[in-house]
Design an enzyme around this catalytic site. Structure first.
Site, short mmCIF file in Angstrom:
data_model
loop_
_atom_site.label_atom_id
_atom_site.label_comp_id
_atom_site.label_asym_id
_atom_site.label_seq_id
_atom_site.Cartn_x
_atom_site.Cartn_y
_atom_site.Cartn_z
N HIS A 118 0.84 -1.23 0.01
CA HIS A 118 -0.09 0.05 -0.07
C HIS A 118 0.91 1.22 -0.19
O HIS A 118 0.78 2.00 -0.81
CB HIS A 118 -1.05 -0.17 1.34
CG HIS A 118 -1.95 1.21 1.41
ND1 HIS A 118 -3.05 0.92 1.04
CD2 HIS A 118 -1.71 2.55 1.78
CE1 HIS A 118 -3.69 2.18 1.31
NE2 HIS A 118 -3.01 3.06 1.67
N TYR A 150 -10.08 2.17 1.43
CA TYR A 150 -10.24 2.18 3.02
C TYR A 150 -11.05 0.92 3.22
O TYR A 150 -11.80 0.37 2.24
CB TYR A 150 -11.06 3.25 3.33
CG TYR A 150 -10.32 4.62 3.56
CD1 TYR A 150 -8.81 4.83 3.60
CD2 TYR A 150 -11.02 5.61 3.87
CE1 TYR A 150 -8.17 5.90 3.63
CE2 TYR A 150 -10.43 6.83 4.22
CZ TYR A 150 -8.81 7.05 3.99
OH TYR A 150 -7.91 8.36 4.16
ZN LIG Z 1 -2.70 4.99 2.11
#
Ligand SMILES: [Zn+2]
Length: 410
Positions: free
Chosen positions: A167, A224
């Site tokens: 990420h 998210y």
């Molecule tokens: Zn991030």
């Protein structure tokens, strides 16, 4: 890196129609390392936030270092340069305080980029622009190349998970959070009432994001989770539309579309596919018609926690001495430095079934410039659990379209 193991023993009694009592024991061991999957409720971004809660660093969107350019994905000089051989080499230095296990985890996370895209993370020599990967206070990164040495914080312990490392590296390559895309309102509903005013900027939308002509990806490693930043327990802040049940936020690493986006942004001529369903199939391009010359394709099979069993149904490759021409090679892991399960194989004898020792298997298919044949077709299934709950399937973490339909991504 933590090496604890959790052993959970669960006893339940079921009364069947015949009034028969059965006691089922579930035995579960977990040993968190960068190459293993997360527990049910622990999506990548929530882990990042948990760690960053104690960070003194001012961060936007939970893990982004604020900078003037707000949309690096649309910023030419924020993209790492491509060499004439088509490889994008991103130099890095590692925090000298990392221990061997940390370095191994970071290298494995990096090697998946190298396997699936044309991004190669290379040790810095004298390059001006580079990543300085440090165990600073939290898991965070900049968007894209910012010039000079730029920090990617991968804190020991909390951030040492393959998905988290990927990420943060993906941010450094220029990628936004998936739900920050300009078209996100067509795919998710932001539940502002459950987001505190101070957290609302973290859900801003980039009106000019470069979406690369590729679909919105609920399964992106850059998404998210549904409850990220919620101010009310049990109330989601991001709800997929129109189907609320689509899962968002995942925990295993780069998705098929994450890989496609990197390959498109960086003009990689890579042929790579992630197969993340519990079972599926793969075949050489054009099969049963002849495959093309001079190709190099990989399939990363990634189940959630179970061993993978691969079964060839058809196999017909140019026969050469030592299979130095066209061949299929299979690795016991996700990268080409993993142990070899089936060495270079060619000819027309159907190979034996191949079984991985973990939930990752990499299949490589290489062809040279001479002679073609009909290629191969194989199916895979996920076998018995290695280190998760026996007999109990964990819920799906991916809502991707069938990855077997995505081939020859460029
Ligand atoms: Zn991030």
């Amino acid at each position: 890196m933590s090496s604890w193991k959790l052993i959970r023993l669960k006893i339940s009694i079921h009364i069947f129609p015949g009034n028969e009592k059965v006691i089922l024991l579930y035995f579960c061991t977990e040993s968190p390392s960068p190459t293993e999957t997360y527990s049910e409720d622990d999506v990548i971004f929530n882990r990042i936030l948990k760690v960053n809660k104690d960070s003194s660093k001012y961060l936007q969107e939970g893990d982004i270092v604020p900078q003037r350019s707000r949309s690096a994905i649309n910023c030419r000089h924020c993209i790492w340069p491509q060499s004439s051989d088509g490889i994008v080499r991103v130099p890095y230095v590692l925090d000298p305080t990392y221990e061997e296990s940390h370095i191994k985890g970071i290298h494995e996370a990096m090697a998946e980029f190298e396997t699936l895209t044309c991004i190669n993370f290379v040790k810095r020599k004298t390059e001006r622009d580079y990543l300085s990967i440090k165990s600073a206070d939290g898991c965070w990164s900049n968007y894209g190349k910012v010039g000079g040495g730029q920090t990617v914080s991968v804190m020991k312990g909390g951030c040492m998970w393959k998905g988290i490392i990927q990420h943060e590296l993906d941010h450094a390559l220029g990628f936004l959070h998936e739900h920050s895309r300009s078209d996100r309102d067509n795919h998710v509903k932001i539940m502002w009432e459950y987001i505190s005013p101070s957290d609302r900027p973290d859900f801003r939308k980039f009106e000019n994001s470069n979406n690369l002509g590729l679909p919105y990806d609920y399964a992106s490693v850059m998404h998210y989770g549904p409850y990220t930043f919620t101010n009310t327990t049990g109330k989601a802040t991001i709800v997929p539309i129109p189907d609320e049940s689509v899962q968002i936020g995942q925990r295993q690493g780069l998705s098929n579309l994450d890989v496609a986006k990197i390959n498109k942004l960086y003009n990689c001529s890579c042929c790579s596919t992630i197969l993340d369903a519990p079972s599926g199939s793969l075949r050489s391009a054009n099969h049963p018609r002849n495959y093309s010359d001079n190709t190099n394709c990989v399939w990363l099979i990634r189940t959630r926690s179970r061993k993978i069993s691969l079964h060839f149904q058809a196999f017909e490759l140019q026969r050469t001495r030592g299979c130095q021409g066209d061949y299929v090679k299979i690795y016991d892991g996700s990268i080409k430095s993993s142990a070899v399960l089936m060495d270079k194989t060619c000819g027309s004898k159907i190979p034996n079934d191949v079984v991985s020792s973990s939930n990752l298997m990499l299949v490589e298919f290489v062809t040279d410039g001479a002679d073609t044949a009909s290629g191969f077709q194989a199916t895979f299934t996920s076998g018995r659990s290695e280190n998760k709950e026996n007999g109990k399937e964990k819920r799906s973490v991916s809502n991707q379209p069938s990855p077997s339909q995505r081939k020859n991504i460029v």
